[in-house]
Design an enzyme around this catalytic site. Structure first.
Site: not given
Length: 539
Positions: A206, A261, A347, A506
């Site tokens: 992305e 992240g 997550e 993905k």
């Protein structure tokens, strides 16, 4: 923590506790079940706990070795065992990083250098000293990222809107939906636009596709390679890939593999926040997070705010079988906090195997959802109050408003406190009947309507009070939820710092993209083939 220890919570939870009765018989309940840290107050008295169950939860925490895992994390041990990585995001907000080393590398010097480069860039942009390829000062910055590289800075920028002081306008581009980039660049001038690509690997699809689209926009407007090099920055650990894209090395800020992240706001990923609120206020954001770190590390177990929130979450998930948690900030500026915590919590702890790869026998992370109050009161609060579902909720309220409409803020606070009270005490059939009769209804009318007005109550909630929505307290609040998630991961004996579950989609998107481009789709399942066919008809 073993499944048997968590399973014992179900037996404890089977003991009925009436919150209404508990408050009526114990005037000191609110003070006993509350704690403070870094200026933030947590009232957890409206939870389905008594002294016995709370003591059992404290014992569960004591048996879970949380402090040992915490000390291993702080020491730089690779507690992210599936990726063999240290977990050191807390080091990014330390005031003093001198002498900080990891595997022979002077991490303290690297952090200090990154901070200095961020500070210098923000100062240049604020003062109009950073010129574009045409000699004009930069007026706009496009931040290209996704996941933690987007949610953290976007949430913090929104939360600290009253502190915005930047002459440079900020634009976020995250979703691969082409409408995002198209809308962002539509009214901008490449000659006065800076682009920042945030990607640890510099390979996230992305982010890469959006960065390519923005670069093409520059080219379409006559920018050459030198101009692009002047206007593109990145934060990444893959310098070679960023350089191949056309970003010069001096415009690449570091991203270390020991920063996940969703924990990266405190790194160069926080540059949009520093840009919008200024370097001094960004330092206060770090300071607030550092203060919560110190509290978490040093506070006694019974007074430890992150651990308290973690235990309450464990209590409802593993004791009562709750599958969701509502996050309800009574602040317009905190409206993105639920989305941020969704990633942070779901997550991190949405796992099905323990740290050794063995199947978990107990449920883990809840579904996090919510929105700003009082909007939610006119939407999903109906479910919170009258549904048979039990949804524990965190209510968050800044005590001091960031505006001059004090009566508005007083009404906002009244609604916040009233919702927690209503969830706790509910409304009985007799109370609903009396209310109908007092409104002038006949006995028959009251009997027909009253059942529809009953709220069972006994719905748990926490209330978090911030003195104000300043950078310091926002930093402390974010760190609070980070440490809560950490504690729960330790108790569930899972790795909170990997996210392998996002990889499969993905991987599968590659062959599907090729099929959408005309390659053979015969090996795909029939549903996917049909969807591809439907899409292809409208290309």
């Amino acid at each position: 923590m073993s499944g048997s220890a968590l399973s014992g919570l179900k037996q404890l939870a089977a003991k009925h506790i009436s919150l209404r009765q508990a408050f009526n018989t114990d005037p000191g309940r609110a003070s006993r079940f509350s704690t403070k840290a870094c200026g933030i107050t947590l009232d957890y008295s409206k939870n389905l706990i008594d002294d016995q169950s709370w003591q059992a939860l404290q014992q569960l925490a004591a048996q879970s070795n949380i402090n040992a895992v915490l000390q291993a994390m702080l020491a730089g041990d690779k507690i992210n065992n599936t990726e063999q990585r240290t977990v050191w995001h807390t080091m990014l907000r330390k005031t003093d990083v001198q002498g900080l080393e990891l595997d022979g590398e002077d991490i303290g010097a690297a952090i200090a250098d990154c901070r200095a480069r961020m500070t210098a860039l923000v100062s240049q942009l604020h003062q109009g000293e950073y010129k574009g390829y045409s000699g004009k000062a930069i007026t706009d910055l496009i931040w290209v990222g996704i996941g933690g590289s987007l949610l953290g800075p976007q949430m913090a920028v929104e939360a600290l809107t009253p502190y915005h002081c930047s002459p440079v306008k900020l634009h976020f581009a995250g979703n691969i939906d082409g409408a995002v980039v198209s809308d962002v660049v539509k009214n901008l001038d490449p000659a006065t636009t800076l682009v920042f690509v945030a990607s640890k690997s510099f390979g996230t699809e992305e982010t890469k596709q959006n960065a390519l689209a923005v670069r093409q926009w520059f080219k379409d407007n006559g920018a050459d390679a030198a101009a692009i090099a002047r206007h593109f920055w990145a934060t990444s650990s893959n310098i070679a890939a960023a350089a191949e894209f056309g970003i010069v090395e001096q415009n690449i800020l570091p991203m270390w593999d020991w920063v996940g992240g969703r924990y990266s706001l405190w790194s160069a990923i926080g540059l949009p926040v520093a840009l919008m609120i200024g370097n001094e206020h960004f330092a206060q954001l770090l300071k607030g997070a550092e203060a919560m770190d110190e509290h978490f590390i040093n506070a006694p177990q019974a007074e430890n705010m992150p651990l308290t929130l973690a235990l309450l979450g464990i209590w409802y998930i593993n004791g009562f079988g709750c599958q969701a948690q509502a996050l309800l900030p009574y602040s317009h500026y905190l409206r993105l906090l639920p989305s941020y915590v969704q990633q942070l919590d779901m997550e991190s702890n949405g796992k099905s195997v323990d740290i050794n790869g063995q199947p978990l026998t107990d449920a883990t992370a809840p579904v996090i959802w919510g929105d700003a109050g009082t909007n939610g009161q006119h939407a999903y609060h109906q479910l919170l109050h009258q549904s048979a579902l039990a949804v524990p909720a965190d209510f968050i309220l800044p005590l001091k408003p960031a505006h001059s409409l004090t009566d508005h803020h007083q009404r906002l606070a009244a609604h916040c406190f009233a919702q927690t009270q209503a969830l706790m005490q509910g409304k009985t059939l007799q109370e609903a009947t009396d209310e109908c009769l007092a409104a002038g209804m006949t006995a028959q009318q009251a009997a027909e309507l009253a059942p529809h007005k009953v709220s069972p109550g006994n719905k748990p909630s926490n209330t978090l009070l911030l003195p104000e929505l300043s950078p310091y307290y926002v930093g402390a609040l974010i760190a609070l939820y980070e440490h809560k998630v950490f504690c729960q991961g330790v108790i569930w004996r899972l790795n909170s710092f990997d996210q392998w579950g996002v990889e499969l989609g993905k991987q599968l998107s590659g062959p599907i993209y090729q099929a959408l481009s005309g390659s053979d789709a015969s090996k795909l399942d029939s549903s996917t083939q049909a969807l591809i066919a439907a899409f292809s008809q409208h290309k």
